[in-house]
Design an enzyme around this catalytic site. Structure first.
Site, PDB file in Angstrom:
ATOM      1  N   ARG A  15      61.602  38.724  25.123  1.00  0.00           N
ATOM      2  CA  ARG A  15      61.360  37.672  26.106  1.00  0.00           C
ATOM      3  C   ARG A  15      60.888  38.296  27.429  1.00  0.00           C
ATOM      4  O   ARG A  15      60.955  39.501  27.631  1.00  0.00           O
ATOM      5  CB  ARG A  15      62.643  36.857  26.335  1.00  0.00           C
ATOM      6  CG  ARG A  15      63.022  35.988  25.154  1.00  0.00           C
ATOM      7  CD  ARG A  15      64.394  35.357  25.333  1.00  0.00           C
ATOM      8  NE  ARG A  15      65.458  36.364  25.263  1.00  0.00           N
ATOM      9  CZ  ARG A  15      66.761  36.085  25.403  1.00  0.00           C
ATOM     10  NH1 ARG A  15      67.160  34.850  25.641  1.00  0.00           N
ATOM     11  NH2 ARG A  15      67.650  37.054  25.310  1.00  0.00           N
ATOM     12  N   LYS A  75      67.417  39.719  30.530  1.00  0.00           N
ATOM     13  CA  LYS A  75      68.709  40.347  30.241  1.00  0.00           C
ATOM     14  C   LYS A  75      69.269  41.068  31.458  1.00  0.00           C
ATOM     15  O   LYS A  75      68.556  41.400  32.401  1.00  0.00           O
ATOM     16  CB  LYS A  75      68.564  41.339  29.085  1.00  0.00           C
ATOM     17  CG  LYS A  75      68.243  40.676  27.752  1.00  0.00           C
ATOM     18  CD  LYS A  75      69.168  39.516  27.412  1.00  0.00           C
ATOM     19  CE  LYS A  75      70.575  39.955  27.033  1.00  0.00           C
ATOM     20  NZ  LYS A  75      71.405  38.766  26.652  1.00  0.00           N
ATOM     21  N   TYR A  94      70.212  36.864  33.455  1.00  0.00           N
ATOM     22  CA  TYR A  94      71.534  36.859  32.804  1.00  0.00           C
ATOM     23  C   TYR A  94      72.252  38.141  33.186  1.00  0.00           C
ATOM     24  O   TYR A  94      71.645  39.220  33.214  1.00  0.00           O
ATOM     25  CB  TYR A  94      71.402  36.819  31.280  1.00  0.00           C
ATOM     26  CG  TYR A  94      70.945  35.494  30.721  1.00  0.00           C
ATOM     27  CD1 TYR A  94      71.697  34.337  30.921  1.00  0.00           C
ATOM     28  CD2 TYR A  94      69.779  35.400  29.974  1.00  0.00           C
ATOM     29  CE1 TYR A  94      71.281  33.116  30.401  1.00  0.00           C
ATOM     30  CE2 TYR A  94      69.355  34.180  29.445  1.00  0.00           C
ATOM     31  CZ  TYR A  94      70.113  33.045  29.671  1.00  0.00           C
ATOM     32  OH  TYR A  94      69.697  31.849  29.162  1.00  0.00           O
ATOM     33  N   HIS A  96      76.259  38.537  32.520  1.00  0.00           N
ATOM     34  CA  HIS A  96      77.437  38.739  31.642  1.00  0.00           C
ATOM     35  C   HIS A  96      78.307  39.887  32.174  1.00  0.00           C
ATOM     36  O   HIS A  96      78.562  40.877  31.474  1.00  0.00           O
ATOM     37  CB  HIS A  96      77.002  39.025  30.200  1.00  0.00           C
ATOM     38  CG  HIS A  96      76.103  37.977  29.606  1.00  0.00           C
ATOM     39  ND1 HIS A  96      76.538  36.694  29.339  1.00  0.00           N
ATOM     40  CD2 HIS A  96      74.803  38.005  29.225  1.00  0.00           C
ATOM     41  CE1 HIS A  96      75.537  35.987  28.820  1.00  0.00           C
ATOM     42  NE2 HIS A  96      74.473  36.752  28.754  1.00  0.00           N
ATOM     43  N   GLU A 118      73.816  32.530  33.765  1.00  0.00           N
ATOM     44  CA  GLU A 118      74.783  31.863  32.873  1.00  0.00           C
ATOM     45  C   GLU A 118      75.914  31.158  33.610  1.00  0.00           C
ATOM     46  O   GLU A 118      76.683  30.440  32.980  1.00  0.00           O
ATOM     47  CB  GLU A 118      75.330  32.850  31.831  1.00  0.00           C
ATOM     48  CG  GLU A 118      76.297  33.904  32.358  1.00  0.00           C
ATOM     49  CD  GLU A 118      75.616  35.150  32.912  1.00  0.00           C
ATOM     50  OE1 GLU A 118      74.388  35.130  33.117  1.00  0.00           O
ATOM     51  OE2 GLU A 118      76.322  36.138  33.159  1.00  0.00           O
ATOM     52  N   ASP A 270      78.109  36.435  20.128  1.00  0.00           N
ATOM     53  CA  ASP A 270      78.057  37.057  21.460  1.00  0.00           C
ATOM     54  C   ASP A 270      79.417  37.085  22.145  1.00  0.00           C
ATOM     55  O   ASP A 270      79.687  37.944  22.978  1.00  0.00           O
ATOM     56  CB  ASP A 270      77.097  36.276  22.373  1.00  0.00           C
ATOM     57  CG  ASP A 270      75.768  36.985  22.532  1.00  0.00           C
ATOM     58  OD1 ASP A 270      75.708  38.180  22.213  1.00  0.00           O
ATOM     59  OD2 ASP A 270      74.809  36.332  22.956  1.00  0.00           O
ATOM     60  N   ASN A 300      71.374  38.225  19.001  1.00  0.00           N
ATOM     61  CA  ASN A 300      70.389  37.640  19.928  1.00  0.00           C
ATOM     62  C   ASN A 300      69.417  36.767  19.144  1.00  0.00           C
ATOM     63  O   ASN A 300      68.232  37.063  19.048  1.00  0.00           O
ATOM     64  CB  ASN A 300      69.654  38.720  20.722  1.00  0.00           C
ATOM     65  CG  ASN A 300      68.890  39.685  19.816  1.00  0.00           C
ATOM     66  OD1 ASN A 300      69.282  39.922  18.682  1.00  0.00           O
ATOM     67  ND2 ASN A 300      67.793  40.216  20.316  1.00  0.00           N
TER      68      ASN A 300
HETATM   69  C1  PYR Z   1      70.575  35.470  26.152  1.00  0.00           C
HETATM   70  O1  PYR Z   1      69.938  34.457  25.815  1.00  0.00           O
HETATM   71  O2  PYR Z   1      70.206  36.604  25.846  1.00  0.00           O
HETATM   72  C2  PYR Z   1      71.763  35.350  26.938  1.00  0.00           C
HETATM   73  O3  PYR Z   1      72.245  36.328  27.431  1.00  0.00           O
HETATM   74  C3  PYR Z   1      72.371  34.048  27.085  1.00  0.00           C
END
Ligand code: PYR
Length: 369
Positions: A15, A75, A94, A96, A118, A270, A300
């Site tokens: 992506r 990411k 994102y 996390h 997120e 995840d 993923n």
């Molecule tokens: C992703 O789509 O890779 C996320 O971290 C949510």
């Protein structure tokens, strides 16, 4: 504002944080846009596509990170990317952070103002920048599950929709949220016999209404799950407790009660997975078998359809990106409490209470900045 978009460097990440269409919107408002060469290729966007939109192309990540005020990504920044972040710069991606002390420490050390996709919220209590990827993974789940049900892939050789005179497959979806609803849509469309389980009666009522009798809803309990999986050809795990580890809904012992060659698709992988026997797999090697039950646990899933995922993510992030670029981060988060909920680090301070709690680091609420 100078907006920079580097190429993703996490393995198997195709992506990109900015589409040519989004770049064009930013340029129309008078911002500058710089995209690393090749950044869009995995999603089918060439450098020429970005140039046609008016964006500049940078030869490497160092140029993008070194010259941009606002970095937009997909990411969480990987270690080499974290070295290039600096105070006064805004990072929108994102993150996390809760399970990732190394990344948290590096972001704090860099002084960057980091905003996590997120944890951005909306007025209905949803997570608008996580939802598009949940939609993608949910819609993919019956598709990959039906592939795994084919004999050559280890499955029991059942066609999801059946044929006239032969029953369709039984698909059980555990969790009726964004993922489960998206999965139900596709499974129903493929002609399967679909049951959605959830612990919220209002949610089951909603699903019953919108699907107009084309699926069965069932209140989720340990005994209901145990019973349903005995006749399931496919079980889709679609549960999320935000920020927390997924609850285990099917134990190892229960696998022997399922039909041989049945398929488990664990969309919650995840967060650790919602089946006891789940472990993360990759797109190269997506399935494995335990006690005759095929497990699909790709961590993923949206990456399989990078072009769709990039556009869906870009549609959701664009208004927030433009607000950050137009107003500057401080006014943008001050005007919008939902964007403010994404604020995670600023000038060496952790501004996320849940991350502070998870990592035992002192934190303040973004409201206190
Ligand atoms: C992703 O789509 O890779 C996320 O971290 C949510």
């Amino acid at each position: 504002t100078r907006i920079g978009c580097p190429k993703e460097i996490k393995p198997q990440e195709f992506r990109v944080g900015l589409t040519p269409a989004a770049a064009a919107e930013a340029l129309l408002r008078g911002h500058e846009v710089l995209v690393e060469t090749g950044a869009g290729l995995g999603s089918g966007f060439t450098d020429e596509d970005y140039q046609a939109a008016g964006a500049g192309i940078a030869p490497d990540a160092a140029t993008v990170f070194g010259t941009s005020d606002l970095i937009v990504k997909v990411k969480e920044p990987q270690a080499p990317e974290r070295q290039m972040l600096r105070q006064g710069q805004v990072l929108f991606t994102y993150l996390h952070l809760a399970p990732d002390p190394d990344q948290t420490r590096d972001l704090l050390a860099s002084g960057v103002t980091a905003i996590a996709y997120e944890t951005v919220t909306d007025a209905r209590g949803g997570l608008p920048l996580l939802a598009p990827m949940s939609e993608v993974a949910g819609r993919l789940a019956p598709q990959v599950g039906s592939w795994a049900l084919q004999k050559a892939n280890g499955g029991r050789g059942v066609l999801l929709g059946g044929v006239p005179g032969v029953r369709p497959a039984n698909v059980v979806i555990i969790g009726g949220g964004v993922v489960g609803t998206a999965a139900a849509r596709v499974a129903v469309g493929m002609g399967a016999n679909v049951t959605v389980m959830d612990r919220s009666v209002p949610r089951l009522s909603y699903l019953d209404d919108v699907f107009m009798g084309r699926l069965t809803t069932q209140f989720s309990s340990a005994s209901a799950t145990a019973e349903r999986i005995q006749t399931a050809d496919m079980v889709i795990g679609a549960v999320l407790i935000p920020g927390a580890a997924a609850p285990k809904l099917v134990s190892r012992d229960q696998l022997s009660t399922m039909p041989q060659g049945a398929v488990l698709v664990d969309v919650a992988i995840d967060q650790g997975g919602c089946f006891e026997t789940s472990r993360p797999t990759t797109h190269q090697d997506p399935v494995y078998e335990v006690d005759g039950v095929v497990h699909y646990c790709v961590a993923n899933m949206p990456g399989a359809v990078a072009r769709t995922s990039t556009q869906a993510l870009g549609n959701a992030t664009l208004p927030f990106l433009l607000a950050l670029a137009d107003k500057g981060w401080r006014r943008a988060v001050s005007d919008d409490p939902h964007l403010r909920a994404g604020l995670s680090t600023h000038e060496g301070r952790l501004t996320s209470l849940p991350v502070g709690e998870a990592l035992a680091i002192e934190a303040i609420s973004p409201d206190q900045l």
